[in-house]
Design a protein around this motif. Structure first.
Motif, PDB file in Angstrom:
ATOM      1  N   GLY A 135       0.847  -1.196  -0.168  1.00 57.74           N
ATOM      2  CA  GLY A 135      -0.012  -0.008  -0.048  1.00 57.74           C
ATOM      3  C   GLY A 135       0.903   1.359  -0.123  1.00 57.74           C
ATOM      4  O   GLY A 135       2.185   1.177   0.173  1.00 57.74           O
ATOM      5  N   PRO A 136       0.155   2.479  -0.209  1.00 58.90           N
ATOM      6  CA  PRO A 136       0.933   3.746  -0.374  1.00 58.90           C
ATOM      7  C   PRO A 136       1.550   3.921   1.047  1.00 58.90           C
ATOM      8  O   PRO A 136       0.864   3.821   2.173  1.00 58.90           O
ATOM      9  N   LEU A 137       2.894   4.646   1.184  1.00 59.34           N
ATOM     10  CA  LEU A 137       3.504   4.885   2.369  1.00 59.34           C
ATOM     11  C   LEU A 137       2.769   6.189   3.011  1.00 59.34           C
ATOM     12  O   LEU A 137       2.359   7.242   2.365  1.00 59.34           O
ATOM     13  N   VAL A 138       2.379   6.167   4.320  1.00 57.09           N
ATOM     14  CA  VAL A 138       1.809   7.322   5.163  1.00 57.09           C
ATOM     15  C   VAL A 138       2.993   7.895   5.617  1.00 57.09           C
ATOM     16  O   VAL A 138       3.173   9.123   5.694  1.00 57.09           O
ATOM     17  N   ALA A 139       3.920   7.080   6.178  1.00 57.41           N
ATOM     18  CA  ALA A 139       5.333   7.598   6.886  1.00 57.41           C
ATOM     19  C   ALA A 139       6.331   6.743   6.812  1.00 57.41           C
ATOM     20  O   ALA A 139       6.003   5.618   6.648  1.00 57.41           O
ATOM     21  N   VAL A 140       7.511   7.185   7.101  1.00 57.14           N
ATOM     22  CA  VAL A 140       8.758   6.462   7.472  1.00 57.14           C
ATOM     23  C   VAL A 140       9.487   6.986   8.539  1.00 57.14           C
ATOM     24  O   VAL A 140       9.497   8.124   8.509  1.00 57.14           O
ATOM     25  N   GLY A 141       9.928   6.051   9.467  1.00 59.69           N
ATOM     26  CA  GLY A 141      10.587   6.702  10.796  1.00 59.69           C
ATOM     27  C   GLY A 141      11.740   5.895  10.989  1.00 59.69           C
ATOM     28  O   GLY A 141      11.862   4.773  10.701  1.00 59.69           O
ATOM     29  N   ARG A 142      12.730   6.574  11.699  1.00 62.16           N
ATOM     30  CA  ARG A 142      13.929   5.914  12.152  1.00 62.16           C
ATOM     31  C   ARG A 142      14.036   6.220  13.454  1.00 62.16           C
ATOM     32  O   ARG A 142      13.658   7.389  13.954  1.00 62.16           O
ATOM     33  N   HIS A 143      14.461   5.126  14.142  1.00 59.91           N
ATOM     34  CA  HIS A 143      14.614   5.082  15.810  1.00 59.91           C
ATOM     35  C   HIS A 143      16.045   4.650  16.077  1.00 59.91           C
ATOM     36  O   HIS A 143      16.344   3.432  15.708  1.00 59.91           O
ATOM     37  N   THR A 144      16.745   5.320  16.736  1.00 57.70           N
ATOM     38  CA  THR A 144      18.305   5.075  17.327  1.00 57.70           C
ATOM     39  C   THR A 144      18.134   4.632  18.777  1.00 57.70           C
ATOM     40  O   THR A 144      17.633   5.651  19.568  1.00 57.70           O
ATOM     41  N   LYS A 145      18.642   3.570  19.436  1.00 59.65           N
ATOM     42  CA  LYS A 145      18.530   3.355  20.854  1.00 59.65           C
ATOM     43  C   LYS A 145      19.718   2.998  21.216  1.00 59.65           C
ATOM     44  O   LYS A 145      20.824   2.256  20.417  1.00 59.65           O
ATOM     45  N   MET A 146      20.092   3.340  22.405  1.00 53.39           N
ATOM     46  CA  MET A 146      21.266   2.911  23.107  1.00 53.39           C
ATOM     47  C   MET A 146      21.176   1.880  24.000  1.00 53.39           C
ATOM     48  O   MET A 146      20.238   1.722  24.737  1.00 53.39           O
ATOM     49  N   PHE A 147      22.208   0.846  23.989  1.00 52.73           N
ATOM     50  CA  PHE A 147      21.965  -0.377  24.929  1.00 52.73           C
ATOM     51  C   PHE A 147      22.965   0.079  26.271  1.00 52.73           C
ATOM     52  O   PHE A 147      24.270  -0.197  26.240  1.00 52.73           O
ATOM     53  N   PRO A 148      22.491   0.602  27.317  1.00 49.01           N
ATOM     54  CA  PRO A 148      23.203   0.945  28.385  1.00 49.01           C
ATOM     55  C   PRO A 148      23.957  -0.311  28.937  1.00 49.01           C
ATOM     56  O   PRO A 148      23.249  -1.377  28.967  1.00 49.01           O
ATOM     57  N   SER A 149      25.306  -0.330  29.714  1.00 50.36           N
ATOM     58  CA  SER A 149      25.827  -1.385  30.044  1.00 50.36           C
ATOM     59  C   SER A 149      25.337  -1.633  31.348  1.00 50.36           C
ATOM     60  O   SER A 149      24.853  -0.758  31.962  1.00 50.36           O
TER      61      SER A 149
END
Length: 150
Positions: A135-149
């Protein structure tokens, strides 16, 4: 009565499959996604479906940008949990590109992928489409997450 978060559920089960089916919020902000259903989750992909409701709409009767951001946050995190259900990480950056409007009543498919999964950072991308995977795109997002020690 509060439920545990989707992150806690995956970690406790030790299996991302614990997230399949209707989304269960811990009663916090992500409760706006109560109609979300996870249909696939594994190391490569997470797929969810949701219909735009009044609760997710802006004053124009279409999907709100804040709801899109929440979808990118949750589905991006689910994609990381598909790799390792004990490593949800903490958000350090997100962006969304809004491509078309989705009116109330529109069924959506959300697809999350891990772009890179490292020792300290995870990078995800979420596509939101009308109807289904073609289907047609409504939105595209990117998400960056850190893995704390720990």
């Amino acid at each position: 009565h509060r439920h545990c978060s989707f992150i806690s559920r995956a970690k406790r089960a030790g299996d991302p499959a614990a997230l399949l089916g209707p989304f269960v919020s811990a009663g916090r902000y992500d409760s706006c996604l109560s109609g979300l259903v996870c249909t696939r989750i594994d190391e490569r992909l997470v797929t969810c479906n949701v219909t735009v409701t009044d609760a997710l709409a802006n004053n124009y009767g279409t999907l709100h940008g804040g709801a899109i951001s929440t979808m990118v946050d949750v589905v991006g995190t689910m994609a990381l949990l598909g790799k390792d259900p004990s490593r949800a990480g903490v958000s350090i950056e997100m962006n969304q590109t809004f491509l078309s409007a989705a009116p109330v009543g529109e069924p959506l498919q959300l697809t999350g992928r891990v772009l890179r999964y490292g020792r300290t950072l995870g990078f995800t991308e979420v596509e939101i489409r009308k109807g289904g995977e073609e289907g047609p795109l409504v939105a595209v997002g990117r998400h960056t997450k850190m893995f704390p020690s720990n």
